[in-house]
Design a protein around this motif. Structure first.
Motif, mmCIF file in Angstrom:
data_model
loop_
_atom_site.group_PDB
_atom_site.id
_atom_site.type_symbol
_atom_site.label_atom_id
_atom_site.label_comp_id
_atom_site.label_asym_id
_atom_site.label_seq_id
_atom_site.Cartn_x
_atom_site.Cartn_y
_atom_site.Cartn_z
ATOM 1 N N PRO A 39 120.280 25.431 42.808
ATOM 2 C CA PRO A 39 121.158 24.052 43.122
ATOM 3 C C PRO A 39 121.167 22.984 41.981
ATOM 4 C CG PRO A 39 120.033 24.343 45.137
ATOM 5 C CD PRO A 39 119.728 25.603 44.100
ATOM 6 N N VAL A 40 120.411 23.162 41.547
ATOM 7 C CA VAL A 40 120.311 22.156 39.868
ATOM 8 C C VAL A 40 122.009 22.472 39.625
ATOM 9 C CG1 VAL A 40 119.034 21.005 37.972
ATOM 10 C CG2 VAL A 40 118.512 21.545 40.403
ATOM 11 N N LEU A 41 121.834 23.429 38.934
ATOM 12 C CA LEU A 41 122.646 23.706 37.847
ATOM 13 C C LEU A 41 124.269 23.695 38.783
ATOM 14 C CD1 LEU A 41 123.908 24.654 35.613
ATOM 15 C CD2 LEU A 41 123.702 27.512 36.390
ATOM 16 N N LEU A 42 123.886 24.249 39.988
ATOM 17 C CA LEU A 42 125.111 24.535 40.274
ATOM 18 C C LEU A 42 125.984 23.106 41.315
ATOM 19 C CD1 LEU A 42 124.661 27.782 43.142
ATOM 20 C CD2 LEU A 42 126.364 27.319 41.284
ATOM 21 N N SER A 43 125.511 22.039 41.548
ATOM 22 C CA SER A 43 126.194 20.456 41.334
ATOM 23 C C SER A 43 126.788 20.127 40.214
ATOM 24 C CB SER A 43 124.269 20.072 42.361
ATOM 25 O OG SER A 43 123.553 20.321 42.051
ATOM 26 N N ALA A 44 125.871 20.701 39.439
ATOM 27 C CA ALA A 44 126.271 20.091 37.935
ATOM 28 C C ALA A 44 127.384 20.032 38.112
ATOM 29 C CB ALA A 44 124.881 19.948 36.606
ATOM 30 N N PHE A 45 127.758 21.533 38.440
ATOM 31 C CA PHE A 45 128.542 22.451 37.545
ATOM 32 C C PHE A 45 129.835 23.274 39.288
ATOM 33 C CE2 PHE A 45 126.283 21.841 33.834
ATOM 34 C CZ PHE A 45 127.436 21.817 32.663
ATOM 35 N N GLN A 46 130.401 22.128 40.104
ATOM 36 C CA GLN A 46 130.565 22.929 40.972
ATOM 37 C C GLN A 46 131.740 23.523 41.262
ATOM 38 O OE1 GLN A 46 131.095 19.213 43.585
ATOM 39 N NE2 GLN A 46 129.359 20.431 44.809
ATOM 40 N N ASN A 47 131.599 24.762 40.954
ATOM 41 C CA ASN A 47 132.692 25.848 41.181
ATOM 42 C C ASN A 47 133.332 25.977 39.930
ATOM 43 O OD1 ASN A 47 133.142 26.268 44.244
ATOM 44 N ND2 ASN A 47 134.057 24.546 44.245
ATOM 45 N N LYS A 48 132.552 25.463 39.069
ATOM 46 C CA LYS A 48 132.463 25.817 37.422
ATOM 47 C C LYS A 48 131.273 26.607 36.607
ATOM 48 C CE LYS A 48 135.731 22.590 36.277
ATOM 49 N NZ LYS A 48 136.687 23.465 37.942
ATOM 50 N N VAL A 49 130.770 27.540 38.064
ATOM 51 C CA VAL A 49 130.060 28.736 36.790
ATOM 52 C C VAL A 49 130.677 29.939 37.640
ATOM 53 C CG1 VAL A 49 127.859 29.549 37.274
ATOM 54 C CG2 VAL A 49 127.803 27.233 37.469
ATOM 55 N N LEU A 50 130.958 30.520 36.654
ATOM 56 C CA LEU A 50 131.179 31.861 36.557
ATOM 57 C C LEU A 50 129.835 33.134 36.540
ATOM 58 C CD1 LEU A 50 134.158 32.092 34.840
ATOM 59 C CD2 LEU A 50 134.197 31.598 38.053
ATOM 60 N N ASN A 51 130.182 34.083 37.268
ATOM 61 C CA ASN A 51 129.219 35.131 36.869
ATOM 62 C C ASN A 51 130.158 36.514 36.740
ATOM 63 O OD1 ASN A 51 126.914 37.088 36.525
ATOM 64 N ND2 ASN A 51 126.753 37.423 38.467
ATOM 65 N N ILE A 52 129.365 37.567 36.164
ATOM 66 C CA ILE A 52 130.562 39.107 36.000
ATOM 67 C C ILE A 52 129.771 39.490 36.829
ATOM 68 C CG2 ILE A 52 129.503 39.958 33.576
ATOM 69 C CD1 ILE A 52 132.809 40.894 33.813
ATOM 70 N N HIS A 53 129.627 40.745 37.673
ATOM 71 C CA HIS A 53 128.613 41.399 38.283
ATOM 72 C C HIS A 53 129.669 42.928 37.871
ATOM 73 C CE1 HIS A 53 125.281 43.120 41.334
ATOM 74 N NE2 HIS A 53 126.097 43.698 42.077
ATOM 75 N N PRO A 54 128.637 44.514 38.101
ATOM 76 C CA PRO A 54 129.369 45.509 37.434
ATOM 77 C C PRO A 54 129.260 46.391 39.127
ATOM 78 C CG PRO A 54 126.456 45.236 37.102
ATOM 79 C CD PRO A 54 126.912 43.902 37.100
ATOM 80 N N SER A 55 130.105 45.558 40.009
ATOM 81 C CA SER A 55 130.277 46.769 41.113
ATOM 82 C C SER A 55 131.223 45.365 41.668
ATOM 83 C CB SER A 55 129.588 46.467 41.786
ATOM 84 O OG SER A 55 128.960 45.251 43.199
ATOM 85 N N LEU A 56 132.271 46.418 42.774
ATOM 86 C CA LEU A 56 133.509 45.756 43.251
ATOM 87 C C LEU A 56 133.022 45.046 44.288
ATOM 88 C CD1 LEU A 56 136.296 48.773 43.420
ATOM 89 C CD2 LEU A 56 135.942 46.837 42.264
#
Ligand code: GRF
Length: 217
Positions: free
Chosen positions: A95-112
């Motif tokens: 949450p240290v990163l997530l709260s600094a960049f709220q809804n501004k962290v993206l990820n890519i995952h190799p499945s649906l």
């Protein structure tokens, strides 16, 4: 121009797709910094070849995940990053990163997603006998591969596929989906409706209606 911070641990082929899309002006964004937690990772070389600041932030020197993420946030802020893109970053973030960049962290995952979160997604799809798999770009929340879905692409699972052939087919789609998802953010088109992503119409379109995320064919 939206400034991206790309976090990678390995080969960095998604990073390369993002660098290429930015260089070709296919997306109104630029990679401000690449951060890697693994010394010698190819992702670092790719950043250097593109003339983008590349920083090795090895996790061994930090006592806790929070301490690591606090340094990460400071680094991303120094480079004036607007959007953080995890691209094969093999670390759980806090949450240290997530709260600094709220809804501004993206990820890519190799499945649906929500199928097959976590490691070995292609293996899991094969083991389940799935006929279709794919990839997902999502906004990162505190779970593992659970956040709101921005873009997905589907690929067939073919008779005779191995984990490697399926993963390669998925990876080719990842390289299309990640720049596409970043473009949607850079164009200010992403809106959250609870846990669902809605896309505003492109700028200049007076309607600016909401639509659902795209599923490429
Ligand atoms: C990709 O399959 C991505 O979905 C997963 O890790 C892999 C990274 O590949 N999160 P690369 O480093 O971008 O080539």
């Amino acid at each position: 121009m939206m400034r991206l911070g790309v976090l990678a641990s390995g080969s960095g082929s998604n990073l390369q797709a993002i660098l290429d899309a930015c260089a070709q002006k296919a997306i109104p964004a630029e990679v401000a910094v690449v951060v890697c937690n693994v010394a010698g990772a190819k992702a670092l070389q790719r950043a250097e070849s593109a003339g983008v600041p590349a920083v090795l932030l090895a996790h061994g020197q930090f006592p806790t995940r929070d301490a690591y993420d606090a340094e990460l946030v400071a680094l991303l802020r120094r480079h004036q990053v607007d959007l953080v893109c995890l691209a094969g970053f093999m670390r759980l973030i806090t949450p240290v990163l997530l709260s600094a960049f709220q809804n501004k962290v993206l990820n890519i995952h190799p499945s649906l997603l929500p199928a097959y979160p976590g490691l070995h997604a292609a293996r899991k799809a094969l083991q389940a006998g799935a006929r279709v798999s794919g990839c997902t770009v999502h906004i990162v929340d505190e779970g593992t591969d659970t956040g709101p879905i921005v873009v997905q692409a589907a690929v067939p699972v073919l008779d005779g596929d191995t984990e490697e052939t399926l993963a390669a087919r998925i990876l080719a789609q990842e390289h299309r989906c990640y720049p596409r998802a970043i473009a949607l953010f850079a164009q200010g088109r992403v809106e959250l409706d609870g846990r669902r992503v809605r896309l505003r119409a492109p700028q200049g379109d007076p309607a600016r209606t909401l639509s659902s995320p795209e599923l490429f064919d």
